[in-house]
Design a protein around this motif. Structure first.
Motif, PDB file in Angstrom:
ATOM      1  N   GLY A  87      29.144  40.287  51.265  1.00 31.27           N
ATOM      2  CA  GLY A  87      28.353  41.474  50.948  1.00 31.27           C
ATOM      3  C   GLY A  87      28.987  42.398  49.928  1.00 31.27           C
ATOM      4  O   GLY A  87      28.477  43.500  49.677  1.00 31.27           O
ATOM      5  N   LYS A  88      30.090  41.983  49.295  1.00 27.84           N
ATOM      6  CA  LYS A  88      30.770  42.827  48.317  1.00 27.84           C
ATOM      7  C   LYS A  88      31.074  42.019  47.051  1.00 27.84           C
ATOM      8  O   LYS A  88      31.155  40.796  47.079  1.00 27.84           O
ATOM      9  CB  LYS A  88      32.088  43.380  48.893  1.00 27.84           C
ATOM     10  CG  LYS A  88      31.898  44.303  50.085  1.00 27.84           C
ATOM     11  CD  LYS A  88      33.260  44.808  50.579  1.00 27.84           C
ATOM     12  CE  LYS A  88      33.097  45.730  51.779  1.00 27.84           C
ATOM     13  NZ  LYS A  88      34.405  46.216  52.281  1.00 27.84           N
ATOM     14  N   ILE A  89      31.257  42.756  45.940  1.00 32.04           N
ATOM     15  CA  ILE A  89      31.639  42.116  44.682  1.00 32.04           C
ATOM     16  C   ILE A  89      33.158  42.003  44.626  1.00 32.04           C
ATOM     17  O   ILE A  89      33.869  43.011  44.707  1.00 32.04           O
ATOM     18  CB  ILE A  89      31.126  42.909  43.468  1.00 32.04           C
ATOM     19  CG1 ILE A  89      29.592  42.962  43.463  1.00 32.04           C
ATOM     20  CG2 ILE A  89      31.627  42.282  42.172  1.00 32.04           C
ATOM     21  CD1 ILE A  89      29.004  43.780  42.336  1.00 32.04           C
ATOM     22  N   LYS A  90      33.639  40.777  44.520  1.00 33.00           N
ATOM     23  CA  LYS A  90      35.075  40.529  44.426  1.00 33.00           C
ATOM     24  C   LYS A  90      35.435  40.249  42.970  1.00 33.00           C
ATOM     25  O   LYS A  90      34.810  39.424  42.314  1.00 33.00           O
ATOM     26  CB  LYS A  90      35.466  39.330  45.292  1.00 33.00           C
ATOM     27  CG  LYS A  90      36.936  38.971  45.207  1.00 33.00           C
ATOM     28  CD  LYS A  90      37.239  37.687  45.961  1.00 33.00           C
ATOM     29  CE  LYS A  90      38.696  37.280  45.761  1.00 33.00           C
ATOM     30  NZ  LYS A  90      38.999  35.989  46.430  1.00 33.00           N
ATOM     31  N   GLU A  91      36.460  40.935  42.458  1.00 34.37           N
ATOM     32  CA  GLU A  91      36.900  40.785  41.076  1.00 34.37           C
ATOM     33  C   GLU A  91      38.192  39.974  41.007  1.00 34.37           C
ATOM     34  O   GLU A  91      39.113  40.197  41.784  1.00 34.37           O
ATOM     35  CB  GLU A  91      37.137  42.147  40.423  1.00 34.37           C
ATOM     36  CG  GLU A  91      35.897  43.029  40.369  1.00 34.37           C
ATOM     37  CD  GLU A  91      36.167  44.346  39.661  1.00 34.37           C
ATOM     38  OE1 GLU A  91      37.287  44.513  39.127  1.00 34.37           O
ATOM     39  OE2 GLU A  91      35.273  45.208  39.640  1.00 34.37           O
ATOM     40  N   SER A  92      38.245  39.034  40.055  1.00 33.76           N
ATOM     41  CA  SER A  92      39.468  38.267  39.787  1.00 33.76           C
ATOM     42  C   SER A  92      39.766  38.391  38.299  1.00 33.76           C
ATOM     43  O   SER A  92      39.068  37.814  37.471  1.00 33.76           O
ATOM     44  CB  SER A  92      39.293  36.798  40.174  1.00 33.76           C
ATOM     45  OG  SER A  92      38.964  36.665  41.546  1.00 33.76           O
ATOM     46  N   ARG A  93      40.783  39.160  37.964  1.00 32.16           N
ATOM     47  CA  ARG A  93      41.065  39.458  36.558  1.00 32.16           C
ATOM     48  C   ARG A  93      41.809  38.309  35.873  1.00 32.16           C
ATOM     49  O   ARG A  93      42.618  37.611  36.483  1.00 32.16           O
ATOM     50  CB  ARG A  93      41.881  40.745  36.438  1.00 32.16           C
ATOM     51  CG  ARG A  93      41.149  41.960  36.986  1.00 32.16           C
ATOM     52  CD  ARG A  93      41.921  43.240  36.701  1.00 32.16           C
ATOM     53  NE  ARG A  93      41.242  44.393  37.302  1.00 32.16           N
ATOM     54  CZ  ARG A  93      40.218  45.020  36.757  1.00 32.16           C
ATOM     55  NH1 ARG A  93      39.753  44.597  35.582  1.00 32.16           N
ATOM     56  NH2 ARG A  93      39.656  46.040  37.350  1.00 32.16           N
TER      57      ARG A  93
END
Length: 623
Positions: free
Chosen positions: A103-109
């Protein structure tokens, strides 16, 4: 990183002050609905889609920046986000992968260790980027900037593009040339702004020159840059291209080198060669043996030609410039010809450019007859160019004799097959097969055959492709005589090719070399058909029918001719008392067929397939 973001904000502010229009996307602002998207409505078959591709040039800081955002729909599309970025100067790059998790946006830089930087040559930097944590459903965005203009801008890719936009505001400090290619119309075609919307994926089809030629895109090159106290002139004409190449450290300067390392070789060739033809062949074979091609296509050397000669390895420029140097020492009239390979796209005469040239070959005059040479490939005969070089025209590079020259497409792929079979009483087919392979057909066979470690391995491969086939007593002649046709002979036995229907038997006389599917399946085609070289295929098959059978039915003869005699197909079956003989001949004499000729060409192939599917019927004599 903070400094990077600050600089990016300043650049964006400066650009917007010159070009006051809202941006279609902002870095890091991801639409949750797009992230949850499972398929692309306009083409549910695709594995990825470009959501937005934005490029903006800032004339105040002479900086170009690009913002690319891609949606991954299936894992097969993940490869597209691992971009190769070519820039004229060093670049600053950042990127991020977004996934919807719990339910959340996960960021991988994007990490710096996932960016491989390479200095290719002057005015060409290459970056290979591997994005992290890419899975089904990911959105990936890449942002980079550099000094100058991009070498090209693609509005179309091999995946769909929802939005692609390029902005280059007017600048009194800079002038540039651009050439438009492709078939998809632009939605906005402003003098300083160009937008393409809902661009379909370009799908590869048979006999395409290069997909690059048909993608909707701009090719861009600077003409001059003029700042206070600084003036840089780039290529404004093909004469400028010629001059700059002759002055280039990794091209013309190499041609002016004395090349003492070739003196002894030239002396030896002069001693043992009674005619110019022998000299030319000896020089050609020497370079092929001495400097092995590294499979890299290049217009420029990586360093000194003497180093490539010493190391016995070189890119295409190093191999062929060494050949040119040796031929000069042998007193031949010889010139370098710069060109663009087929996979690099076609050169536009109206668009002078160095960056579009990526290869060089030799043009030598033998008894006043022009001969093109490329010493990169071991199996390539004297006077042949590899298929990658057959791309329209090249440019002679010389102080006084520069100009365009047609790259020859006179060599054919020529095959002649003769088979003599006997049908045994138990309906097995046995006999001999003789292939004569000329020119490109011979070249292709030699390149394919050298992949096998032994004749037995080659036979096993051929048998695996045709269940029931047995090959024996294989003989291959002229394999190493590159200017002669390859002759392949063997004995054959094969079952399961005859249908026993009781009183009659049915068989297709084309046991091999039969066309079962058309290369032209699509009803329409927006770009030309390019065969690269003419084609000629002759097949003669003779069957001795078993005792107790008579010939009941044979296919009717066919004679097809394309308009303006650009191609033809002949099919004929001749029957006597106990012999059936099939003769076919396919010729494609025109290398390129336009889009308007596609429908006729497609029907031509469909009729060939239908005819080749027809069978011979043999009936028992007492039925």
């Amino acid at each position: 990183m903070k400094k990077f973001f600050a600089l990016s904000a300043i650049r964006i502010f400066l650009v917007l002050s010159v070009y006051p229009q809202p941006l279609p996307i902002k870095y890091g602002k991801i639409d949750t609905l797009q992230l949850k998207l499972k398929t692309y409505e306009k083409d549910p078959t695709v594995s990825a889609v470009v959501l937005c591709d934005l490029g903006i040039f800032d004339p105040n800081t002479f900086t170009f920046w690009r913002h690319l955002r891609i949606k991954i729909l299936k894992k097969e599309g993940a490869w597209f986000v691992n971009q190769i970025v070519n820039t004229p100067t060093k670049s600053t790059i950042k990127g991020c992968t977004y996934n919807y998790v719990d339910g959340k946006i996960k960021e991988s830089r994007l990490r710096d260790e996932s960016i491989f930087r390479e200095h290719v040559r002057v005015n060409l930097e290459r970056f290979r980027v591997t994005m992290p944590d890419v899975i089904d459903g990911s959105i990936v965005e890449l942002y980079y900037s550099f000094q100058g203009l991009p070498m090209e801008w693609h509005f179309q890719h091999i995946i769909p593009v929802e939005w692609s936009e390029l902005r280059i505001p007017d600048s009194r400090f800079l002038t540039f040339n651009k050439v438009f290619f492709g078939f998809h119309p632009l939605a906005v075609n402003h003098p300083n702004q160009w937008i393409a919307k809902d661009v379909p994926a370009l799908k590869e089809e048979p006999f395409m020159n290069s997909m690059t030629n048909y993608l909707t895109r701009f090719e861009i090159e600077l003409s001059d840059v003029s700042f206070p106290g600084l003036y840089l002139n780039f290529t404004t004409s093909w004469d400028d291209v010629n001059r700059k190449l002759l002055e280039n450290e990794y091209f013309g300067v190499q041609l002016n080198d004395m090349a003492f390392y070739l003196n002894e070789v030239a002396k030896n060739i002069q001693k043992v060669s009674p005619t110019p033809e022998y000299k030319l062949l000896a020089a050609y074979n020497y370079v092929k043996r001495q400097v092995k091609w590294t499979d890299e296509c290049s217009l420029f050397t990586r360093g000194q030609l003497s180093e490539a000669n010493k190391n016995h390895a070189g890119n295409s420029a190093e191999v062929n410039l060494i050949l040119i140097k040796l031929l000069k020492k042998l007193d031949f009239e010889v010139y370098p010809v710069a060109l663009s390979t087929r996979d690099n796209g076609i050169i536009s005469h109206s668009f002078p450019t160095i960056q579009k040239l990526n290869y060089v070959i030799a043009l030598v005059f033998l008894n006043k007859t022009p001969v093109f040479l490329d010493a990169t490939e071991e199996e390539l005969p004297l006077g042949f160019l590899p298929e990658r070089c057959l791309n329209g025209q090249g440019r002679i590079i010389h102080e006084t004799k520069s100009g365009w020259i047609d790259l020859p497409a006179d060599k054919k792929s020529k095959t002649a097959v003769y088979a003599n079979y006997t049908i045994t009483p138990d309906l097995e087919i046995k006999g001999t097969v003789d292939y004569a392979l000329h020119e490109f057909a011979a070249l292709n066979f030699r390149e394919e055959y050298k992949k096998f470690t032994s004749p037995e391995e080659y036979v096993a491969d051929q048998e695996s492709k045709s269940p029931g086939l047995t090959i024996s007593n294989l003989s291959i002649q002229n394999l190493d005589s590159l200017n002669l046709p390859v002759n392949v002979k063997h004995e054959t036995s094969i079952g399961n090719r005859i249908d026993d229907l009781g009183a009659v038997i049915s068989m297709n006389p084309l046991l091999f070399n039969r066309m079962t599917t058309s290369p032209f399946k699509e009803k329409e085609r927006k770009f030309p058909v390019d065969f690269a070289f003419p084609i000629e295929e002759r097949i003669t098959v003779q069957f001795s029918i078993p005792e107790g059978y008579i010939i009941s039915e044979i296919p009717e003869a066919m004679n097809l001719v394309l308009p303006e005699k650009k191609g033809a197909y002949r099919y004929q079956v001749i029957a006597t008392q106990n012999l059936v003989k099939l003769i076919t001949k396919l010729t494609i004499d025109e290398v390129v067929f336009t889009e308007s000729e596609y429908e006729i060409l497609r029907e031509f192939y469909n009729q060939i397939i239908t005819k080749q599917a027809e069978t011979i019927i043999l009936r028992k004599a007492d039925s």
